[in-house]
Design an enzyme around this catalytic site. Structure first.
Site, PDB file in Angstrom:
ATOM      1  N   ASP A 225       0.844  -1.199   0.000  1.00 51.45           N
ATOM      2  CA  ASP A 225       0.000   0.000   0.000  1.00 51.45           C
ATOM      3  C   ASP A 225       0.877   1.247   0.000  1.00 51.45           C
ATOM      4  OD1 ASP A 225       0.823   0.424   2.604  1.00 51.45           O
ATOM      5  OD2 ASP A 225      -1.049  -0.241   3.508  1.00 51.45           O
ATOM      6  N   ASN A 233      -4.582  12.593   1.165  1.00 52.00           N
ATOM      7  CA  ASN A 233      -5.990  12.995   1.036  1.00 52.00           C
ATOM      8  C   ASN A 233      -6.321  14.178   1.933  1.00 52.00           C
ATOM      9  OD1 ASN A 233      -7.006  11.280  -0.966  1.00 52.00           O
ATOM     10  ND2 ASN A 233      -7.367   9.614   0.480  1.00 52.00           N
ATOM     11  N   ASP A 242      -6.763  10.833  -5.798  1.00 54.24           N
ATOM     12  CA  ASP A 242      -7.205   9.989  -6.910  1.00 54.24           C
ATOM     13  C   ASP A 242      -6.155   9.937  -8.019  1.00 54.24           C
ATOM     14  OD1 ASP A 242      -9.555   9.430  -5.616  1.00 54.24           O
ATOM     15  OD2 ASP A 242     -10.814  10.756  -6.836  1.00 54.24           O
ATOM     16  N   GLU A 268      -6.007   2.304  -0.672  1.00 59.52           N
ATOM     17  CA  GLU A 268      -4.667   2.474  -1.232  1.00 59.52           C
ATOM     18  C   GLU A 268      -3.883   1.165  -1.264  1.00 59.52           C
ATOM     19  OE1 GLU A 268      -4.129   3.376   3.228  1.00 59.52           O
ATOM     20  OE2 GLU A 268      -5.701   3.403   1.706  1.00 59.52           O
TER      21      GLU A 268
END
Length: 353
Positions: A225, A233, A242, A268
């Site tokens: 990840d 974010n 994104d 993620e």
């Protein structure tokens, strides 16, 4: 005696006509069965070319699809001998198959150009029909049927092939719709990678293959990840987040081959499943992905640049686990160790207990 002979000839003619109609009816029925039960293009089209080939006794039967660049590509082919060089008949847009599709009209020998005829007769082909495949919405391709004899395709054969062409056009449109729906169901909409639904299906497929081949289940799993993705974010915004996910997915896709698949597992977190038995080959791939991602530079909406890193864990069946659930758990444990060890690293599971 002459009268009886005339009656016999007439009866034979009627019988021949009935046999042709029966063969045509049987052919259409058989093709309809395949169309209703077969949702995979390659299998369906090969079956149809084989049926047409057998019923008409043709020299070769081929189905071509119209590609995005408006060129025709061979989708299925049946022939009594190797006519592969003859497939160049689709290379030139001026030749008969393109003309039939452009005019949306069944065309035969009478519409062939001197160049068409010269090419065909090199292979002793003296009759040909090009049946366009299309619907109201889109041009799909061309069905081509050929024969060694001259003037072999009469009105009955033309009508039969036109009906087959109509059925085939609708079938191909339905197949493409089915494939598009399946793609949507199996792909993550944001990144374009396979999703968990496909992942579960893929696992079942390789399990079934190992049972069928009577071989032990064997594959490698990389779980990783994005480090501190929540901060991306929170600080940079979800739109920037994104973009990060899409860029990472693109790098993963470029680093997979015919033996591996890339999956967005959730949020993620990503997965690569590799059927290559060399565990450390996947480690090299993972390290290459890690370096490529670390070298990226992103820009947020304020114009500020930033970079990201990833951490990953690798485990293998049967080296580290016996079941798919267990191998994912072991890869997760290796991922956790990579996080605990300072992130931006790839760890291979090694009896961490």
């Amino acid at each position: 005696l002459h009268e009886k002979e005339d009656h016999l000839k007439a009866l034979n003619k009627v019988n021949a006509s009935l046999e042709e109609k029966y063969a045509a009816s049987y052919t259409l029925s058989l093709i309809q069965q395949y169309i209703h039960h077969e949702l995979y293009e390659s299998k369906l089209l090969t079956k149809i070319t084989d049926i047409v080939q057998g019923v008409l006794g043709s020299a070769f039967t081929a189905i071509f699809g119209l590609a995005a660049d408006q060129s025709l590509k061979a989708l299925a082919y049946s022939g009594v001998k190797d006519f592969t060089p003859l497939l160049q008949i689709i290379k030139t847009p001026e030749w008969l198959p393109y003309k039939a599709l452009k005019e949306q009209s069944l065309l035969g020998w009478e519409s062939a150009t001197p160049a068409d005829i010269q090419l065909l007769q090199q292979y002793d082909i003296n009759s040909i029909l090009c049946i366009p495949l299309y619907t109201k919405e889109v041009k799909i391709g061309v069905l081509i049927v050929s024969h060694f004899q001259e003037n072999v395709f009469k009105n009955d054969q033309r009508e039969l092939l036109q009906i087959i062409g109509n059925q085939l056009s609708l079938a191909l449109e339905n197949i493409k719709l089915h494939q598009a729906t399946e793609d949507m169901a199996w792909h993550d909409q944001l990144t374009g990678l396979y999703n968990r639904t496909y992942f579960n299906n893929y696992l079942e497929t390789i399990k079934a293959e190992s049972i069928k081949k009577q071989e032990p289940l064997s594959f490698n799993s990389l779980v990783f990840d994005i480090d501190h993705f929540k901060q991306v974010n929170d600080v940079r915004g979800h739109l920037v987040g994104d973009d990060v996910l899409k860029t990472v997915a693109s790098i993963l896709q470029k680093n997979t081959d015919e033996n591996s698949v890339a999956i967005r597992y959730g949020g993620e977190e990503f997965l690569i499943l590799s059927r290559n038995t060399d565990l450390y080959l996947l480690k090299e791939v993972a390290e290459r992905i890690r370096r490529q991602i670390a070298a990226l530079e992103f820009t947020d909406k304020e114009g500020r640049t930033f970079s990201i890193t990833i951490s990953g864990g690798i485990a293998s069946i049967p080296k580290h686990a016996k079941t798919t659930e267990e191998v994912l758990q072991k890869a997760d444990e290796a991922l956790y160790q990579a996080k605990e060890g300072g992130r931006n690293r790839i760890i291979v599971y090694n009896n961490l207990d």
